[in-house]
Design an enzyme around this catalytic site. Structure first.
Site, PDB file in Angstrom:
ATOM      1  N   ARG A  80     -39.531  62.338  44.400  1.00  0.00           N
ATOM      2  CA  ARG A  80     -40.618  63.608  43.762  1.00  0.00           C
ATOM      3  C   ARG A  80     -42.129  63.647  44.448  1.00  0.00           C
ATOM      4  O   ARG A  80     -42.412  62.683  44.249  1.00  0.00           O
ATOM      5  CB  ARG A  80     -40.275  63.706  42.270  1.00  0.00           C
ATOM      6  CG  ARG A  80     -38.851  63.946  41.903  1.00  0.00           C
ATOM      7  CD  ARG A  80     -38.629  63.853  40.361  1.00  0.00           C
ATOM      8  NE  ARG A  80     -39.440  64.444  39.638  1.00  0.00           N
ATOM      9  CZ  ARG A  80     -38.829  65.894  39.142  1.00  0.00           C
ATOM     10  NH1 ARG A  80     -37.789  66.188  39.537  1.00  0.00           N
ATOM     11  NH2 ARG A  80     -39.664  66.549  38.410  1.00  0.00           N
ATOM     12  N   LYS A 140     -45.462  66.886  41.239  1.00  0.00           N
ATOM     13  CA  LYS A 140     -44.469  67.592  40.069  1.00  0.00           C
ATOM     14  C   LYS A 140     -45.156  67.315  38.875  1.00  0.00           C
ATOM     15  O   LYS A 140     -45.829  66.209  38.452  1.00  0.00           O
ATOM     16  CB  LYS A 140     -43.169  66.575  40.194  1.00  0.00           C
ATOM     17  CG  LYS A 140     -42.629  66.928  41.565  1.00  0.00           C
ATOM     18  CD  LYS A 140     -42.013  68.344  41.521  1.00  0.00           C
ATOM     19  CE  LYS A 140     -40.956  68.440  40.489  1.00  0.00           C
ATOM     20  NZ  LYS A 140     -40.266  69.643  40.569  1.00  0.00           N
ATOM     21  N   HIS A 176     -32.477  72.130  26.401  1.00  0.00           N
ATOM     22  CA  HIS A 176     -31.990  73.147  27.407  1.00  0.00           C
ATOM     23  C   HIS A 176     -31.083  72.884  28.447  1.00  0.00           C
ATOM     24  O   HIS A 176     -30.771  71.708  28.750  1.00  0.00           O
ATOM     25  CB  HIS A 176     -33.616  73.655  27.966  1.00  0.00           C
ATOM     26  CG  HIS A 176     -34.158  72.539  28.837  1.00  0.00           C
ATOM     27  ND1 HIS A 176     -34.967  71.639  27.899  1.00  0.00           N
ATOM     28  CD2 HIS A 176     -34.446  72.335  29.903  1.00  0.00           C
ATOM     29  CE1 HIS A 176     -35.669  70.783  29.071  1.00  0.00           C
ATOM     30  NE2 HIS A 176     -35.109  71.289  30.176  1.00  0.00           N
ATOM     31  N   GLU A 207     -38.074  65.317  28.794  1.00  0.00           N
ATOM     32  CA  GLU A 207     -36.906  66.022  29.110  1.00  0.00           C
ATOM     33  C   GLU A 207     -36.108  65.927  27.944  1.00  0.00           C
ATOM     34  O   GLU A 207     -35.849  64.884  27.318  1.00  0.00           O
ATOM     35  CB  GLU A 207     -36.303  65.418  30.474  1.00  0.00           C
ATOM     36  CG  GLU A 207     -36.619  65.637  31.738  1.00  0.00           C
ATOM     37  CD  GLU A 207     -36.633  66.925  32.290  1.00  0.00           C
ATOM     38  OE1 GLU A 207     -36.195  68.175  31.331  1.00  0.00           O
ATOM     39  OE2 GLU A 207     -36.879  67.291  33.138  1.00  0.00           O
ATOM     40  N   CYS A 251     -32.585  68.556  41.337  1.00  0.00           N
ATOM     41  CA  CYS A 251     -32.547  69.007  40.031  1.00  0.00           C
ATOM     42  C   CYS A 251     -33.449  70.007  39.686  1.00  0.00           C
ATOM     43  O   CYS A 251     -34.323  70.228  40.016  1.00  0.00           O
ATOM     44  CB  CYS A 251     -33.079  67.603  39.483  1.00  0.00           C
ATOM     45  SG  CYS A 251     -32.862  65.975  40.016  1.00  0.00           S
ATOM     46  N   SER A 252     -32.775  70.691  38.720  1.00  0.00           N
ATOM     47  CA  SER A 252     -33.709  71.880  38.275  1.00  0.00           C
ATOM     48  C   SER A 252     -32.932  72.700  37.087  1.00  0.00           C
ATOM     49  O   SER A 252     -32.143  71.994  36.376  1.00  0.00           O
ATOM     50  CB  SER A 252     -33.983  72.848  39.230  1.00  0.00           C
ATOM     51  OG  SER A 252     -34.857  73.918  39.011  1.00  0.00           O
ATOM     52  N   LYS A 295     -40.014  77.140  31.225  1.00  0.00           N
ATOM     53  CA  LYS A 295     -40.095  75.991  31.762  1.00  0.00           C
ATOM     54  C   LYS A 295     -41.090  75.016  31.098  1.00  0.00           C
ATOM     55  O   LYS A 295     -40.733  73.877  30.755  1.00  0.00           O
ATOM     56  CB  LYS A 295     -40.044  75.800  33.256  1.00  0.00           C
ATOM     57  CG  LYS A 295     -39.594  74.642  34.098  1.00  0.00           C
ATOM     58  CD  LYS A 295     -39.811  74.990  35.188  1.00  0.00           C
ATOM     59  CE  LYS A 295     -38.693  75.653  35.922  1.00  0.00           C
ATOM     60  NZ  LYS A 295     -38.682  76.009  37.355  1.00  0.00           N
ATOM     61  N   HIS A 355     -40.473  71.567  28.348  1.00  0.00           N
ATOM     62  CA  HIS A 355     -40.866  70.122  28.724  1.00  0.00           C
ATOM     63  C   HIS A 355     -42.033  69.490  27.834  1.00  0.00           C
ATOM     64  O   HIS A 355     -42.158  68.231  28.090  1.00  0.00           O
ATOM     65  CB  HIS A 355     -40.902  70.079  30.133  1.00  0.00           C
ATOM     66  CG  HIS A 355     -39.843  70.337  30.966  1.00  0.00           C
ATOM     67  ND1 HIS A 355     -39.450  71.519  31.508  1.00  0.00           N
ATOM     68  CD2 HIS A 355     -38.749  69.457  31.528  1.00  0.00           C
ATOM     69  CE1 HIS A 355     -38.184  71.553  32.044  1.00  0.00           C
ATOM     70  NE2 HIS A 355     -37.906  70.321  32.125  1.00  0.00           N
ATOM     71  N   GLU A 392     -31.876  67.498  27.910  1.00  0.00           N
ATOM     72  CA  GLU A 392     -31.203  68.311  28.401  1.00  0.00           C
ATOM     73  C   GLU A 392     -29.576  68.106  28.312  1.00  0.00           C
ATOM     74  O   GLU A 392     -29.466  67.183  28.342  1.00  0.00           O
ATOM     75  CB  GLU A 392     -31.586  68.179  30.199  1.00  0.00           C
ATOM     76  CG  GLU A 392     -33.062  68.814  30.541  1.00  0.00           C
ATOM     77  CD  GLU A 392     -33.135  68.363  31.864  1.00  0.00           C
ATOM     78  OE1 GLU A 392     -34.128  69.075  32.547  1.00  0.00           O
ATOM     79  OE2 GLU A 392     -32.576  67.562  32.551  1.00  0.00           O
TER      80      GLU A 392
END
Length: 252
Positions: free
Chosen positions: A93, A97, A74, A170, A109-110, A59, A63, A172
């Site tokens: 958030r 974070k 990803h 990000e 979100c994940s 992870k 990022h 994605e």
């Protein structure tokens, strides 16, 4: 900590409901606790632009903005949770974070992860929906039993990229998931600092008060599709598209 939200609530329509959640003090990203460190080592699915899995990476690595500006593409998901009245759950958030702290965004979100058996399953986005069920429990304290897999509606996919703060960003293929159920919430304060249920009729008035404070994926979905999808909440089967990947680019 809640002063800014209190000010926003004063500007918002009366039916706008805010539930504030106490958050721990902000954590220096260089001094993560063991649980956060372990989560950064969890393995995401790397994909190509057609959402074909090409490998896996942590992870953290998924990022990190590389020297050439590239960020590994990803697989991810964004959950939009509505109550039975059709009000949308938004969250702020937590300050802790790594990416986009203190930004407002959609309900949850994940990422699906290789660490969890079953989250690799492709048919009907089953693996992604299983990951969403897991993450809703971790992030918002929602019991998996209260959100059966068949209540998680896979709408479409969105491809976007954002440089974030220049260190973490990000890139994605983001699965958009809609859920409409009344559930009990117990937000995790290390993930979420505030939550709000927003009626559709009042959302347009609230948007300008948070200009520039949305996460990039939510800002893009909001700009291009959210209100249309929201207006068709009772007939999602008519608007879902599992073949096309929407290419939204970046707001930066």
């Amino acid at each position: 900590m809640f002063a800014s939200m209190t000010k926003l609530v004063a500007k918002a329509p009366k039916r706008f409901v805010v539930r504030a959640v106490s958050s721990a003090s902000a954590t220096n990203n260089k001094q993560l606790d063991p649980q956060d460190e372990a989560m950064l080592n969890e393995q995401c699915f790397l994909v190509d632009e057609n959402d074909i899995v090409t490998g896996q990476a942590s992870k953290r690595d998924c990022h990190l903005v590389q020297e050439d500006g590239n960020i590994p593409l990803h697989r991810a998901f964004s959950v939009f949770l509505f109550n039975q009245n059709g009000d949308l759950l938004l969250q702020k958030r937590a300050s802790e974070k790594i990416t986009y702290p203190d930004h407002y965004t959609n309900s949850c979100c994940s990422h699906p992860l290789t660490n969890f058996p079953g989250e690799e399953e492709e048919a009907g986005a089953l693996g992604v929906r299983k990951a969403a069920q897991r993450r809703l429990n971790y992030e918002l304290g929602i019991s998996p039993d209260s959100i059966p897999i068949d209540s998680i509606n896979y709408i479409t996919r969105v491809h976007y990229k954002d440089q974030g703060n220049g260190k973490y960003g990000e890139h994605e293929i983001d699965y958009v998931l809609f859920i409409q159920r009344d559930v009990k919430l117990k937000p995790n304060p290390s993930e979420v600092s505030e939550i709000s249920f927003v009626p559709r009729t009042e959302f347009d008035d609230f948007i300008p008060t948070l200009t520039g404070q949305w996460t990039p994926w939510f800002a893009l979905i909001l700009k291009h599709r959210l209100k249309f999808w929201w207006d068709h909440l009772d007939r999602l089967d008519q608007i879902k598209d599992h073949r096309k990947i929407l290419r939204f680019g970046s707001e930066n």
